[in-house]
Design a protein around this motif. Structure first.
Motif, PDB file in Angstrom:
ATOM      1  N   PHE A 144      38.689  13.981  45.772  1.00  0.00           N
ATOM      2  CA  PHE A 144      37.470  13.589  45.068  1.00  0.00           C
ATOM      3  C   PHE A 144      36.841  14.781  44.383  1.00  0.00           C
ATOM      4  N   CYS A 145      36.196  14.520  43.255  1.00  0.00           N
ATOM      5  CA  CYS A 145      35.465  15.574  42.547  1.00  0.00           C
ATOM      6  C   CYS A 145      34.454  14.915  41.618  1.00  0.00           C
ATOM      7  N   GLY A 146      33.484  15.717  41.183  1.00  0.00           N
ATOM      8  CA  GLY A 146      32.620  15.260  40.090  1.00  0.00           C
ATOM      9  C   GLY A 146      31.255  14.790  40.481  1.00  0.00           C
ATOM     10  N   GLU A 147      31.064  14.343  41.711  1.00  0.00           N
ATOM     11  CA  GLU A 147      29.740  13.876  42.135  1.00  0.00           C
ATOM     12  C   GLU A 147      29.707  13.831  43.655  1.00  0.00           C
ATOM     13  N   THR A 148      28.517  13.541  44.185  1.00  0.00           N
ATOM     14  CA  THR A 148      28.331  13.570  45.632  1.00  0.00           C
ATOM     15  C   THR A 148      29.225  12.552  46.347  1.00  0.00           C
ATOM     16  N   LEU A 149      29.946  13.046  47.341  1.00  0.00           N
ATOM     17  CA  LEU A 149      30.745  12.171  48.208  1.00  0.00           C
ATOM     18  C   LEU A 149      29.901  11.947  49.461  1.00  0.00           C
ATOM     19  N   ASN A 203      37.147  16.732  49.651  1.00  0.00           N
ATOM     20  CA  ASN A 203      36.055  16.821  48.682  1.00  0.00           C
ATOM     21  C   ASN A 203      36.235  18.118  47.900  1.00  0.00           C
ATOM     22  N   THR A 204      36.155  18.045  46.574  1.00  0.00           N
ATOM     23  CA  THR A 204      36.236  19.267  45.769  1.00  0.00           C
ATOM     24  C   THR A 204      35.031  19.312  44.839  1.00  0.00           C
ATOM     25  N   TYR A 205      34.734  20.508  44.364  1.00  0.00           N
ATOM     26  CA  TYR A 205      33.551  20.685  43.501  1.00  0.00           C
ATOM     27  C   TYR A 205      33.870  21.631  42.356  1.00  0.00           C
ATOM     28  N   GLY A 206      33.320  21.321  41.208  1.00  0.00           N
ATOM     29  CA  GLY A 206      33.422  22.264  40.092  1.00  0.00           C
ATOM     30  C   GLY A 206      33.045  21.603  38.790  1.00  0.00           C
ATOM     31  N   PRO A 207      32.572  22.382  37.810  1.00  0.00           N
ATOM     32  CA  PRO A 207      32.299  21.851  36.478  1.00  0.00           C
ATOM     33  C   PRO A 207      33.499  22.048  35.547  1.00  0.00           C
ATOM     34  N   THR A 208      33.517  21.312  34.443  1.00  0.00           N
ATOM     35  CA  THR A 208      34.563  21.452  33.422  1.00  0.00           C
ATOM     36  C   THR A 208      34.716  22.924  33.029  1.00  0.00           C
ATOM     37  N   GLU A 209      33.596  23.659  33.011  1.00  0.00           N
ATOM     38  CA  GLU A 209      33.576  25.055  32.563  1.00  0.00           C
ATOM     39  C   GLU A 209      34.366  25.994  33.473  1.00  0.00           C
ATOM     40  N   HIS A 239      27.357  24.108  49.870  1.00  0.00           N
ATOM     41  CA  HIS A 239      26.679  22.813  49.926  1.00  0.00           C
ATOM     42  C   HIS A 239      25.963  22.609  48.606  1.00  0.00           C
ATOM     43  N   TYR A 240      26.114  21.420  48.041  1.00  0.00           N
ATOM     44  CA  TYR A 240      25.494  21.111  46.743  1.00  0.00           C
ATOM     45  C   TYR A 240      24.210  20.340  47.001  1.00  0.00           C
ATOM     46  N   SER A 241      23.108  20.742  46.324  1.00  0.00           N
ATOM     47  CA  SER A 241      21.891  19.972  46.588  1.00  0.00           C
ATOM     48  C   SER A 241      21.222  19.395  45.344  1.00  0.00           C
ATOM     49  N   GLY A 242      21.768  19.575  44.172  1.00  0.00           N
ATOM     50  CA  GLY A 242      21.165  18.939  42.988  1.00  0.00           C
ATOM     51  C   GLY A 242      21.255  19.825  41.763  1.00  0.00           C
ATOM     52  N   ARG A 243      20.401  19.550  40.773  1.00  0.00           N
ATOM     53  CA  ARG A 243      20.425  20.306  39.521  1.00  0.00           C
ATOM     54  C   ARG A 243      19.101  21.025  39.327  1.00  0.00           C
ATOM     55  N   ILE A 244      19.137  22.119  38.561  1.00  0.00           N
ATOM     56  CA  ILE A 244      17.883  22.802  38.243  1.00  0.00           C
ATOM     57  C   ILE A 244      17.422  22.399  36.831  1.00  0.00           C
ATOM     58  N   ILE A 280      22.569  15.055  34.736  1.00  0.00           N
ATOM     59  CA  ILE A 280      22.770  14.146  35.874  1.00  0.00           C
ATOM     60  C   ILE A 280      24.220  13.667  35.915  1.00  0.00           C
ATOM     61  N   LYS A 281      24.546  12.992  36.993  1.00  0.00           N
ATOM     62  CA  LYS A 281      25.813  12.266  37.083  1.00  0.00           C
ATOM     63  C   LYS A 281      25.483  10.798  37.281  1.00  0.00           C
ATOM     64  N   LEU A 282      26.037   9.941  36.430  1.00  0.00           N
ATOM     65  CA  LEU A 282      25.833   8.503  36.582  1.00  0.00           C
ATOM     66  C   LEU A 282      27.206   7.849  36.650  1.00  0.00           C
TER      67      LEU A 282
HETATM   68  P1  AMP Z   1      31.948  17.785  35.101  1.00  0.00           P
HETATM   69  O1  AMP Z   1      31.896  18.950  34.201  1.00  0.00           O
HETATM   70  O2  AMP Z   1      31.907  16.476  34.385  1.00  0.00           O
HETATM   71  O3  AMP Z   1      33.081  17.847  36.068  1.00  0.00           O
HETATM   72  O4  AMP Z   1      30.617  17.820  35.957  1.00  0.00           O
HETATM   73  C1  AMP Z   1      30.312  18.955  36.716  1.00  0.00           C
HETATM   74  C2  AMP Z   1      29.122  18.697  37.572  1.00  0.00           C
HETATM   75  O5  AMP Z   1      29.363  17.609  38.479  1.00  0.00           O
HETATM   76  C3  AMP Z   1      28.799  19.870  38.461  1.00  0.00           C
HETATM   77  O6  AMP Z   1      28.097  20.880  37.779  1.00  0.00           O
HETATM   78  C4  AMP Z   1      27.987  19.199  39.559  1.00  0.00           C
HETATM   79  O7  AMP Z   1      26.665  18.987  39.121  1.00  0.00           O
HETATM   80  C5  AMP Z   1      28.691  17.848  39.703  1.00  0.00           C
HETATM   81  N1  AMP Z   1      29.685  17.883  40.788  1.00  0.00           N
HETATM   82  C6  AMP Z   1      30.978  18.242  40.695  1.00  0.00           C
HETATM   83  N2  AMP Z   1      31.597  18.131  41.875  1.00  0.00           N
HETATM   84  C7  AMP Z   1      30.674  17.697  42.762  1.00  0.00           C
HETATM   85  C8  AMP Z   1      30.686  17.387  44.157  1.00  0.00           C
HETATM   86  N3  AMP Z   1      31.779  17.463  44.896  1.00  0.00           N
HETATM   87  N4  AMP Z   1      29.518  16.986  44.728  1.00  0.00           N
HETATM   88  C9  AMP Z   1      28.382  16.876  43.999  1.00  0.00           C
HETATM   89  N5  AMP Z   1      28.317  17.137  42.673  1.00  0.00           N
HETATM   90  C10 AMP Z   1      29.442  17.539  42.056  1.00  0.00           C
END
Ligand code: AMP
Length: 506
Positions: free
Chosen positions: A268-273, A292-298, A397-402, A406-408
């Protein structure tokens, strides 16, 4: 081996294995390698010295994949644009790209100087003209792909990912969840369109491990019967999606281990699991690993990961997003840019060998978000994510945006992108968009509007405005609710009081 070498390797080692299947279409590694070579030869001959990136327009067709690989084999980056992107937005991207040609796997409605449509693409491949050699391929420090994502100005911004970033990412992602060996030859599920970077996780991890990509088209995804049928037929071993997509699947009782007996890893990636989603999944798929994985496109898809074991899920909520991959450093910084101690919240900053070279033709935006540091004689790139989080013993730990991103339903949206596009509509004087949040997740959007046109029936006016807005932004960005106001509430700082408007939308 880099990703193109790996595809060539599998084209020799397992020529008849399918690299991708999508609906009725399928393509073997050998066919993919040859077809992309033929098209690359044509691109090289046609574009000559012009090394501009090439837009590839379409959906989940195997031709989309052929085109993408052909671009990089010809030494040019590709930019995937999905059919779900409205024409005017596609036009904005094409104008910005300013490349000599565009490859259109699906019918392109936009005006463009030279469009090579699917019939021409097929004809070029049939001619079997070969002449491209690996020294023409995109070099390691050159851009491999550009993915456009929502931008706060109302225009999408193009994230450039170099071949180096992609290869470094893949060195890690092929070992995520199940081991490299266990992954070899497996079927990977593809949910996200190729214009979203989540698709890089399944597409290229699959090609790098000699697997078969099982692409779920948008038609399949919008029909439960077709979707469950396709999941069963897929024999997928690795699941890659946003948590939102898995949550949709979970609403169907058929979605369990009996439907997909081969499945051993969820990525999983992209938003809160959420703990709730993990608990439900584990009940249905008791044998599978959930990562669970985390990261932005950048920073090339994902930079942290964590195995969400039963114990972790039972003891920690919200769930962590993981520890960094080798090659990535995660820092938490305060508003002044200083490091904050373990356990304290701040902005998540990513440094390492998968950080993008910047936004395409946007030096100002690049300067704002990216930076470089000298680490013992090596230049390391960094990216300020705008995400808020904290580290706890190396675990992020991810807690939101500054900010207002958003993610929808798994989609990344800059709220100002919608607001600026609303302002393009006749009669709209001011617009504010507010996310409706339940249990920490955005469920829908409401638009607050000051409108100087005639409103006979607010419902009809809202419908007409939504229809117009769809010309500029994708469906997933269209606010569900439109509220017409005479003025906006102002807070003590003299700014529009978004908090108060947020209260109104509950
Ligand atoms: P995107 O560039 O479309 O992949 O979106 C990146 C953003 O999605 C990140 O900067 C976070 O705000 C959010 N995001 C990515 N992975 C997670 C995750 N595992 N849990 C919560 N938010 C996430």
């Amino acid at each position: 081996m880099n990703i193109l070498e790996k595809v060539k390797h599998y084209a020799c080692a397992q020529p008849l294995v399918n690299a991708m299947k999508s609906g009725e279409e399928e393509i073997t590694y050998q066919e993919l390698d040859l077809a992309s070579d033929y098209l690359a030869t044509y691109l090289d001959n046609t574009c000559g010295e012009n090394k501009s990136p090439i837009a590839v327009y379409g959906h989940k067709s195997v031709y989309m994949l052929i085109c993408m690989l052909a671009c990089v084999k010809s030494g040019r980056a590709y930019c995937p644009i999905d059919v779900s992107v409205p024409d005017l937005r596609t036009q904005l991207i094409l104008n910005k790209m300013d490349s000599p040609i565009t490859l259109a796997v699906e019918k392109l409605q936009c005006q463009y100087n030279r469009v090579i449509n699917i019939e021409e693409i097929k004809n070029i491949i049939e001619l079997q003209t070969r002449g491209i050699s690996p020294d023409k391929w995109v070099k390691n420090d050159e851009v491999f792909y550009i993915i456009f994502t929502s931008g706060s100005t109302g225009e999408p911004k193009g994230v450039q990912i170099t071949a180096n970033c992609l290869n470094n990412y893949l060195d890690w992602s092929v070992g995520l969840g199940s081991s490299r060996e266990k992954k070899r030859g497996k079927c990977f599920l593809n949910q996200a369109p190729f214009s979203f970077d989540l698709s890089v996780m399944d597409l290229y991890t699959c090609l790098a491990s000699g697997g078969t990509l099982w692409a779920l088209s948008k038609t399949v995804q919008s029909d439960y019967c077709l979707l469950m049928e396709s999941l069963r037929d897929s024999q997928a071993g690795i699941w890659v999606s946003t948590p939102s997509f898995a949550e949709i699947c979970l609403t169907d009782k058929q979605f369990d281990g009996a439907l997909m007996p081969e499945l051993d890893t969820f990525l999983f990636c992209g938003e809160t699991l959420t703990n709730d989603t993990v608990t439900k999944l584990r009940k249905r798929f008791p044998q599978s690993k959930i990562i669970n994985t985390y990261g932005p496109t950048e920073s090339t898809v994902a930079v942290t990961s964590v195995d969400i074991t039963e114990e972790l899920c039972a003891s920690v909520s919200p769930l962590p997003v993981g520890s960094p991959r080798p090659g990535t450093i995660i820092q938490i910084r305060d508003k002044e840019g200083g490091d904050v101690p373990d356990g304290e919240k701040g902005e998540i900053v990513i440094l390492g060998d998968t950080v993008s070279s910047g936004y395409y033709k946007s030096p100002e935006l690049t300067k704002k978000a990216f930076f470089e540091v000298n680490e013992e004689g090596h230049i390391v790139r960094g990216y300020r994510t705008g995400d808020e989080g904290f580290l706890n013993n190396g675990m992020l730990h991810y807690s939101g945006r500054i900010d207002l991103q958003i993610k929808l339903h798994g989609y990344r949206i800059e709220i100002e992108d919608i607001e600026n596009n609303l302002l393009k509509l006749k009669g709209i004087e001011k617009a504010v968009v507010i996310p409706n949040i339940k249990e920490g997740k955005t469920k829908s959007l409401s638009a607050y509007i000051i409108y100087n046109g005639e409103i006979t029936e607010p419902f009809d006016t809202a419908l007409a405005l939504k229809r117009q807005l769809k010309q500029f932004i994708p469906d997933y960005m269209i606010p569900k609710k439109f509220v017409f106001l005479n003025e906006f509430p102002i807070n003590n700082n003299g700014k529009i009081d978004r908090k108060l408007l947020g209260g109104l939308s509950k």
